[in-house]
Structure formats: C-alpha cells, structure tokens
Design a protein around this motif. Structure first.
Motif, PDB file in Angstrom:
ATOM      1  N   LEU A 139       0.813  -1.216   0.000  1.00 33.44           N
ATOM      2  CA  LEU A 139       0.000   0.000   0.000  1.00 33.44           C
ATOM      3  C   LEU A 139       0.847   1.266   0.000  1.00 33.44           C
ATOM      4  O   LEU A 139       0.407   2.301  -0.506  1.00 33.44           O
ATOM      5  CB  LEU A 139      -0.945   0.006   1.197  1.00 33.44           C
ATOM      6  CG  LEU A 139      -2.093  -0.988   1.109  1.00 33.44           C
ATOM      7  CD1 LEU A 139      -2.854  -1.043   2.417  1.00 33.44           C
ATOM      8  CD2 LEU A 139      -3.019  -0.631  -0.040  1.00 33.44           C
ATOM      9  N   ALA A 140       2.047   1.204   0.549  1.00 32.56           N
ATOM     10  CA  ALA A 140       2.914   2.393   0.588  1.00 32.56           C
ATOM     11  C   ALA A 140       3.214   2.887  -0.820  1.00 32.56           C
ATOM     12  O   ALA A 140       3.276   4.093  -1.055  1.00 32.56           O
ATOM     13  CB  ALA A 140       4.203   2.092   1.331  1.00 32.56           C
ATOM     14  N   ALA A 141       3.376   1.974  -1.756  1.00 33.94           N
ATOM     15  CA  ALA A 141       3.640   2.368  -3.145  1.00 33.94           C
ATOM     16  C   ALA A 141       2.391   2.928  -3.819  1.00 33.94           C
ATOM     17  O   ALA A 141       2.487   3.803  -4.673  1.00 33.94           O
ATOM     18  CB  ALA A 141       4.167   1.173  -3.936  1.00 33.94           C
ATOM     19  N   LYS A 142       1.226   2.446  -3.411  1.00 40.74           N
ATOM     20  CA  LYS A 142      -0.039   2.900  -4.007  1.00 40.74           C
ATOM     21  C   LYS A 142      -0.568   4.174  -3.347  1.00 40.74           C
ATOM     22  O   LYS A 142      -1.260   4.965  -3.988  1.00 40.74           O
ATOM     23  CB  LYS A 142      -1.107   1.809  -3.884  1.00 40.74           C
ATOM     24  CG  LYS A 142      -0.800   0.566  -4.666  1.00 40.74           C
ATOM     25  CD  LYS A 142      -1.877  -0.476  -4.398  1.00 40.74           C
ATOM     26  CE  LYS A 142      -1.513  -1.813  -5.016  1.00 40.74           C
ATOM     27  NZ  LYS A 142      -2.493  -2.844  -4.650  1.00 40.74           N
ATOM     28  N   HIS A 143      -0.281   4.313  -2.062  1.00 46.11           N
ATOM     29  CA  HIS A 143      -0.809   5.444  -1.270  1.00 46.11           C
ATOM     30  C   HIS A 143       0.298   6.043  -0.415  1.00 46.11           C
ATOM     31  O   HIS A 143       0.222   6.021   0.825  1.00 46.11           O
ATOM     32  CB  HIS A 143      -1.970   4.974  -0.385  1.00 46.11           C
ATOM     33  CG  HIS A 143      -3.086   4.343  -1.133  1.00 46.11           C
ATOM     34  ND1 HIS A 143      -4.025   5.078  -1.809  1.00 46.11           N
ATOM     35  CD2 HIS A 143      -3.405   3.035  -1.341  1.00 46.11           C
ATOM     36  CE1 HIS A 143      -4.887   4.257  -2.390  1.00 46.11           C
ATOM     37  NE2 HIS A 143      -4.529   3.015  -2.121  1.00 46.11           N
ATOM     38  N   PRO A 144       1.323   6.612  -1.038  1.00 45.56           N
ATOM     39  CA  PRO A 144       2.460   7.127  -0.259  1.00 45.56           C
ATOM     40  C   PRO A 144       2.102   8.298   0.650  1.00 45.56           C
ATOM     41  O   PRO A 144       2.848   8.610   1.569  1.00 45.56           O
ATOM     42  CB  PRO A 144       3.472   7.537  -1.327  1.00 45.56           C
ATOM     43  CG  PRO A 144       2.657   7.770  -2.557  1.00 45.56           C
ATOM     44  CD  PRO A 144       1.498   6.814  -2.471  1.00 45.56           C
ATOM     45  N   GLU A 145       0.945   8.907   0.426  1.00 41.81           N
ATOM     46  CA  GLU A 145       0.526  10.028   1.260  1.00 41.81           C
ATOM     47  C   GLU A 145      -0.136   9.584   2.563  1.00 41.81           C
ATOM     48  O   GLU A 145      -0.415  10.404   3.436  1.00 41.81           O
ATOM     49  CB  GLU A 145      -0.437  10.928   0.473  1.00 41.81           C
ATOM     50  CG  GLU A 145      -1.818  10.347   0.245  1.00 41.81           C
ATOM     51  CD  GLU A 145      -1.925   9.181  -0.749  1.00 41.81           C
ATOM     52  OE1 GLU A 145      -2.965   8.508  -0.758  1.00 41.81           O
ATOM     53  OE2 GLU A 145      -0.968   8.927  -1.517  1.00 41.81           O
ATOM     54  N   SER A 146      -0.366   8.294   2.737  1.00 39.55           N
ATOM     55  CA  SER A 146      -1.097   7.779   3.892  1.00 39.55           C
ATOM     56  C   SER A 146      -0.197   7.618   5.112  1.00 39.55           C
ATOM     57  O   SER A 146       0.663   6.732   5.148  1.00 39.55           O
ATOM     58  CB  SER A 146      -1.737   6.428   3.558  1.00 39.55           C
ATOM     59  OG  SER A 146      -2.323   5.871   4.716  1.00 39.55           O
TER      60      SER A 146
END
Length: 140
Positions: free
Chosen positions: A35-42
């Motif tokens: 998920l870090a690669a898909k949603h780095p703003e999270s």
C-alpha cells in the motif's frame, strides 16, 4: 451550545479526511508495504510499517518509516487547516495514522538515544490529544 469553560483561544480540532481505499485494502489483507507504493501520502500505512519494523527490532527502519508517516501527516494536517498547534483528536479515526506515526517516531527516537526529539514528539503528541499515548499503547 454553552461556551462557559471553553478555551476560546484554542483552535478548532483538525479532522483529517478518511482514506477509504487504504482502509478497505487493509481490511482485505493487503500488506502495508504494498500500500505504501499505491498510497504514499497515507500516514497510516507508514505508521503500520514503522510499528512492524520496531516490533521486529529494526529500529533504524522503523525510525525512517515513522519519519515519513509523520511528514506526510503534517502535509495533510496543513492542507486540512492545521497551523502547527491545536487538537488532532484520536477519537476521529482518520487522525490515528498521523498520531500512530508520531508515537512510533518517538519510540524509535528513544531507541537511538535522540533525547531532544523524544521530548519534542512527546509534547506534540500530548498537545494533539492527551489521550493518544495511552490509546496507542493499547493497540500496540
């Protein structure tokens, strides 16, 4: 609404926006590292990575993940109207990613002996929400 007893100088609480895609992906078992690669703003994703790294004894990696989550959270807080001070309540679930990243950063900073950073983080976390440190300790 009564204003008796309220601190009229304190800013309104900052409530971060929900991240339904992140929440749904985590609920279906998707790994935070993916998920870090898909949603780095999270901030939540980075906080989960930090907590996992710290739990496994990877202090430097945990520090790095927590630092990213903290800074991404600051960006989101500022976009949501936060001006560097004021409540960021734990009770608002979307705020928890930032608060957890902040807590993990404090834990990692303590592990590497960064005393001034620990004090700064402890103060910021309590200023955001005095109940946050205990709430974080209950889920960890």
């Amino acid at each position: 609404m009564s204003i008796v007893g309220q601190n009229l100088m304190e800013p309104e609480p900052t409530l971060l926006p929900a991240e339904p895609e992140v929440s749904e992906s985590l609920a279906t078992g998707e790994e935070p590292v993916d998920l870090a690669a898909k949603h780095p703003e999270s901030s939540l994703v980075w906080a989960l990575l930090a907590e996992d790294a710290l739990d496994q004894g990877y202090t430097v990696e945990g520090y790095a993940y927590a630092r990213v989550g903290y800074h991404r959270g600051l960006d989101t807080l500022r976009r949501s109207g936060w001006r560097g001070a004021g409540p960021v309540p734990w009770s608002h679930e979307p705020n928890r990613g930032f608060l957890r990243a902040l807590g993990a950063l404090g834990q990692a900073a303590a592990a590497i002996g960064e005393t001034a950073e620990v004090e700064r983080i402890t103060t910021l976390l309590r200023d955001c929400d005095p109940s946050a440190p205990e709430a974080i300790s209950r889920i960890r």
